[in-house]
Design an enzyme around this catalytic site. Structure first.
Site, mmCIF file in Angstrom:
data_model
loop_
_atom_site.group_PDB
_atom_site.id
_atom_site.type_symbol
_atom_site.label_atom_id
_atom_site.label_comp_id
_atom_site.label_asym_id
_atom_site.label_seq_id
_atom_site.Cartn_x
_atom_site.Cartn_y
_atom_site.Cartn_z
ATOM 1 N N GLY A 1 0.626 -1.155 -0.085
ATOM 2 C CA GLY A 1 0.181 -0.023 -0.095
ATOM 3 C C GLY A 1 0.725 1.169 0.075
ATOM 4 O O GLY A 1 0.547 2.287 -0.554
ATOM 5 N N MET B 1 5.058 2.900 1.879
ATOM 6 C CA MET B 1 6.088 2.698 2.485
ATOM 7 C C MET B 1 6.720 3.844 3.342
ATOM 8 O O MET B 1 6.600 4.924 2.754
ATOM 9 C CB MET B 1 7.369 2.143 1.666
ATOM 10 C CG MET B 1 8.695 1.796 2.366
ATOM 11 S SD MET B 1 8.599 0.594 3.417
ATOM 12 C CE MET B 1 9.800 0.736 4.639
ATOM 13 N N GLU B 2 7.162 3.647 4.450
ATOM 14 C CA GLU B 2 7.445 4.789 5.410
ATOM 15 C C GLU B 2 8.883 5.273 5.279
ATOM 16 O O GLU B 2 9.092 5.946 6.244
ATOM 17 C CB GLU B 2 7.062 4.362 6.969
ATOM 18 C CG GLU B 2 8.062 3.485 7.315
ATOM 19 C CD GLU B 2 7.506 1.751 7.351
ATOM 20 O OE1 GLU B 2 8.243 1.137 7.961
ATOM 21 O OE2 GLU B 2 6.634 1.705 6.513
ATOM 22 N N HIS C 1 -1.034 6.299 8.581
ATOM 23 C CA HIS C 1 -0.212 4.968 9.149
ATOM 24 C C HIS C 1 1.447 5.614 8.798
ATOM 25 O O HIS C 1 2.067 5.238 9.639
ATOM 26 C CB HIS C 1 -0.570 4.002 8.465
ATOM 27 C CG HIS C 1 0.042 2.641 8.785
ATOM 28 N ND1 HIS C 1 -0.045 1.854 9.713
ATOM 29 C CD2 HIS C 1 1.204 2.099 8.217
ATOM 30 C CE1 HIS C 1 0.651 1.005 9.943
ATOM 31 N NE2 HIS C 1 1.518 1.096 8.926
ATOM 32 N N GLU C 2 1.506 5.926 7.602
ATOM 33 C CA GLU C 2 3.049 6.038 7.056
ATOM 34 C C GLU C 2 3.526 7.252 7.867
ATOM 35 O O GLU C 2 4.769 7.082 8.030
ATOM 36 C CB GLU C 2 3.160 6.073 5.318
ATOM 37 C CG GLU C 2 2.519 4.902 4.740
ATOM 38 C CD GLU C 2 2.911 3.734 5.228
ATOM 39 O OE1 GLU C 2 4.202 3.523 5.889
ATOM 40 O OE2 GLU C 2 2.067 2.645 5.122
#
Length: 893
Positions: free
Chosen positions: A267, A269-270, A303-304
């Site tokens: 989905g 990537m951080e 979230h990220e």
């Protein structure tokens, strides 16, 4: 002492050893040319201990080594060797700088790991072990380094050059090329490295932190998508402010960037300061994006961003600790989304995923603890167990401590371990230290797989006015362990009497012991069996158990259907109201299943108490309309299947469809009133109240379109043609396509084609169009899906397209996937295996994730189970099978 290359096989947590060397500084010079890229790396390595190392192995895959030197002196071949899987240095010094130059080919990298090209964009995906496809490195999360990255490329083809951190310099080069120099002041493991080069446009904004620093915000997309970034930018700023207010976490760089790419295995990537997103998780516009899509963008952006602290500033010591960052961050993003919308609705949505999919994972051959003890291929452990169950474990800790203590514990965790790579024990220990609580038993949630099952019985003594709850726990065996130790399980509960909720007083409690809210209590189950005695109760109550789904367990209590009616209509806990309505509907569906197996389904008369609940809910004032929509929705076929000893997908589909038609026929007037509320003149807003109104209206339309009259059909067509947003437009098309009524199919085909012609230049909309057809439960599903694979809209190298067609068909269309064809009942299984074998040679990660439906062969009758097992065996015997697919096939067989 030596450190050698890791060979394929099983990796065990118990074998963990700290790295022999650290990399103090990493300098990368990445020169991008069409067809090939050259990566020069300068690594400042220093021995971590005092013992000399005979060999030092650096991981590397698909690299062509062009030059190698130490401290500027080229190495003789006797000083190193190149092996499959990496580079081995012989007798390295205690401190030295390694210089390497390699050639890679991003255009040929179909695995979408490392550096690859997505359409016109070069980008990276390095988690978990993709960095080794960029250069030779100690590719493990506990090696944290200071990164400086220089990127150069043709300025016309790649006018934008991005990497982690802050921009130090940029300029022109000869031959129409240019460069950019980036430095990340925060040490990080290489899995958080990111690079993007391409022709991109940006939406820009700023954010002022709580301490007054100005942060530049940029979202990079293809120029055609600039009008789809406003929601992501708003979500980002909301997340930044929320993290400051709720967790005290400020952003720490001068710039935060998001890049949207179309070809992405995950989905998002951080990567530190440069998040790379799948386009589906960043682009949103009312004309092209559904309400669910808007909510997904909000949740994934948050979230990220939250990973900046829970994953980046404090990261994992090793990949066994993956849930340390993912479970914690999923919990953080879930709480953020709950605050942005309806907490109860968010809880219902999350629990539905957990119970339908993660519980199935816990019951299958790939079951593993949220911190597994071993793995063969780490990519296979980016699972619902690590993420969603990991979130539930953090939620239980937060609820056991309460908001104030949990915040103190997370503050201590971040302060104590900032800049470190740590373990799940470190996280739990910080919470224990601030609270004084003993969480040694709670650690079983990290170490044991499986879903605990609670068996609850009760009794009431009229003479003593005592009510006793007897609770026992049992966890079925899983592949890693058959003898399970008790879990520490918080059970939120209340008691309902005829006049409402009753005051709760446990035996031996004094008035001073009682909480302020004396109708709600959290019981703590810590033994295999326990009893809880409540006193001063005037009647035998109906227990409201596991409120808010306070633990990821299965609950067995023999509610009567009248009990469920009472809970659905009168419980103060929103989740348990929903849960009671689902349990009641499930009981009626199970009645229908019995009738189906006896051949009497068409003469079956469903329990009308379900209609009573639905009718009263539709008339209830003040009820959250989104909750109403969910409470009126029958349990999914996947959830029903999870309740069966032996799964019969065709029977489940028939029974559920029969009950849906029964509801539609008997509540037609009430549902019609809701469906008629469509008003195309209303402005679209992706806010909770409006999302709820669309949800209940489209839920009503779904019911009515099971067997529509002309009035209903006209309502559906009007909504399809006049909708000013994708939620309503796609909902109407879905209702039309899913209708089995005679004469509607030809109309549905025409509308499908018209929809495609309208939206063919919007990839994300077309993904929904593909998924709608792959999910269609009408007969002939396999033939439709096979035709979609040959449609111009389908791209067999794009993960989003693969998931939309093959993934949706095999996971969300059970009646067609398991039904096959009249000539070949196992045709669906064979189709999936063929796709997996072909895809495995290009993108093993995606191929492995498609295998899940076949791994559950033991849940089905002997004929279906054997057919699924045969296809797993065929996959396992395929020449050159990847470690990703081989691990799943091996464990499943």
């Amino acid at each position: 002492m030596s450190e050698s290359l890791q060979q394929p096989g099983t990796v065990y947590l118990k074998d963990y050893q700290p790295p022999a060397y650290e990399i103090e500084k990493t300098y990368l010079d990445v020169e991008i040319f069409r067809g090939e890229t050259f990566v020069k790396a300068e690594l400042d390595l220093v021995r971590a201990g005092t013992t000399a190392v005979a060999e030092l192995a650096l991981a590397g895959e698909q690299l062509e080594l062009l030059d190698i030197a130490v401290d500027g002196v080229p190495l003789d071949p006797s000083q190193y060797r190149v092996e499959e899987g990496g580079l081995v240095l012989l007798n390295p010094e205690a401190r030295f700088q390694l210089q390497t130059r390699v050639r890679i080919c991003p255009e040929q990298n179909s695995s979408l790991e490392g550096l690859y090209r997505s359409r016109t964009i070069y980008c990276t995906q390095c988690e978990a072990e993709g960095f080794r496809k960029i250069t030779y490195y100690l590719d493990r999360p506990d090696v944290m380094s200071d990164f400086t990255t220089r990127i150069s490329a043709d300025k016309t083809e790649c006018p934008v050059l991005l990497s982690n951190g802050n921009l130090l310099d940029s300029g022109e080069l000869e031959g129409g090329r240019h460069f950019a120099l980036w430095h990340d002041p925060h040490k990080k493991p290489c899995y958080l490295f990111a690079l993007v080069a391409g022709n991109l446009s940006a939406v820009e904004d700023t954010f002022t932190t709580a301490s007054g620093r100005a942060v530049e915000l940029k979202i990079y997309v293809e120029a055609k998508d600039l009008d789809k970034c406003d929601h992501a930018m708003t979500s980002l700023k909301n997340a930044m402010r929320w993290d400051e207010e709720v967790y005290g976490r400020e952003y720490d760089l001068d710039i935060f960037m998001i890049v949207a790419v179309d070809d992405f295995n995950m989905g998002a990537m951080e990567n530190k300061g440069l998040n790379i997103f799948n386009t589906s998780c960043v682009l949103a516009k009312r004309e092209t994006t559904t309400d669910a899509g808007f909510q997904r963008v909000e949740g994934v952006v948050a979230h990220e961003y939250f990973h900046n602290w829970s994953g980046n500033r404090v990261t994992c010591r090793d990949w066994f600790q993956l849930s340390l960052k993912e479970g914690f961050t999923v919990y953080r993003d879930a709480e953020f989304s709950a605050d942005m919308g309806s907490p109860t609705v968010k809880r219902v949505e999350d629990v539905a995923i957990l119970r339908t999919h993660q519980f199935a994972e816990d019951a299958g051959p790939m079951a593993h603890p949220i911190r597994p003890a071993s793995y063969m291929e780490i990519s296979n452990f980016y699972t619902l167990t690590v993420y969603e169950k990991g979130c539930e474990v953090v939620r239980m800790l937060a609820n056991l401590l309460g908001p104030a203590l949990f915040r103190k514990g997370t503050d201590l965790y971040f302060e104590r371990h900032d800049g470190q790579a740590v373990t799940t024990e470190d996280f739990v220990q910080a919470l224990a230290d601030v609270s004084g609580r003993d969480f040694s038993l709670f650690q079983n949630w990290y170490n044991q797989a499986g879903t605990p099952e609670l068996s609850v019985s009760d009794s009431y003594d009229e003479n003593t006015r005592e009510y006793t709850l007897s609770i026992s726990q049992y966890t079925p065996p899983t592949p890693e362990c058959s003898d399970k130790q008790p879990f520490h399980i918080p059970i939120a509960m209340g008691l309902l009497g005829d006049a409402g909720e009753l005051a709760l007083k446990l035996k031996d409690e004094t008035p001073e012991d009682l909480p302020a809210d004396n109708t709600h209590r959290v019981l703590e189950l810590t033994q295999a069996e326990q009893q809880f005695v409540f006193t001063d109760l005037p009647e035998k109550p109906v227990p409201s158990l596991l409120r808010g789904f306070s633990a990821p367990v299965k609950l067995n209590y023999q509610y009567s259907r009248d009990d469920l009616v009472k809970l659905a209509l009168h419980d103060s806990d929103g989740f348990n109201r929903y849960e009671a309505s689902q349990k009641l509907a499930l009981a009626v569906i199970e009645d229908a299943l019995k009738a189906y197996h006896c051949g009497d389904l068409q003469d079956f008369s469903p329990d009308t108490r379900l209609l009573q609940v639905y009718r009263e809910l539709l008339q209830e004032s003040g009820l959250d309309q989104a909750m109403l929509g969910y409470m009126l929705t029958l349990p999914s076929e996947g959830y029903i299947a999870e309740q069966q000893q032996v799964v019969d997908p065709l029977a489940i589909h028939a029974a559920r469809r029969f009950l849906a038609a029964f509801v539609a026929d008997n509540l037609q007037a009430e549902l019609l009133q809701r469906a008629q509320s469509f008003d195309p003149s209303l402005d679209y807003r992706p806010v909770a109240a409006d999302i709820a109104a669309r949800l209940i209206r489209n839920t009503a339309l779904d019911y009515l379109m099971i067997n529509p009259n002309q009035e209903v059909l006209d309502i559906c067509l009007k909504q399809l043609e006049q909708a000013n947003n994708m939620t309503d437009e796609l909902a109407a098309l879905t209702a039309l396509v899913n209708c089995d009524a005679s004469g509607v199919k030809i109309l549905a085909e025409r509308q499908l084609e018209a929809f495609y012609q309208k939206w063919q230049h919007e990839p994300l909309v077309i993904n929904s169009w593909l998924a709608l057809q792959a999910r269609n439960a009408s007969p002939g599903g396999l033939a439709r899906v096979q035709a979609l694979l040959n449609h111009p809209a389908y791209d067999g190298t794009n993960p989003n397209k693969i998931r939309s067609v093959i993934g949706v068909f095999s996971n969300a269309n059970p009646v067609n996937f398991h039904g096959g064809t009249d000539q070949d009942p196992a045709a669906g299984y064979r189709f999936l295996a063929d796709q997996i074998i072909a895809l495995d040679k290009k993108n093993p990660q995606i191929a492995a994730r498609l295998m899940t439906p076949l791994t559950r062969w033991r849940r089905f009758d002997a004929t279906r189970g054997q057919a699924m097992r045969d296809e797993l065996s065929r996959i396992k015997s395929a020449p050159g099978l990847s470690p990703d697919c081989n691990e799943i096939a091996t464990k499943s067989l």
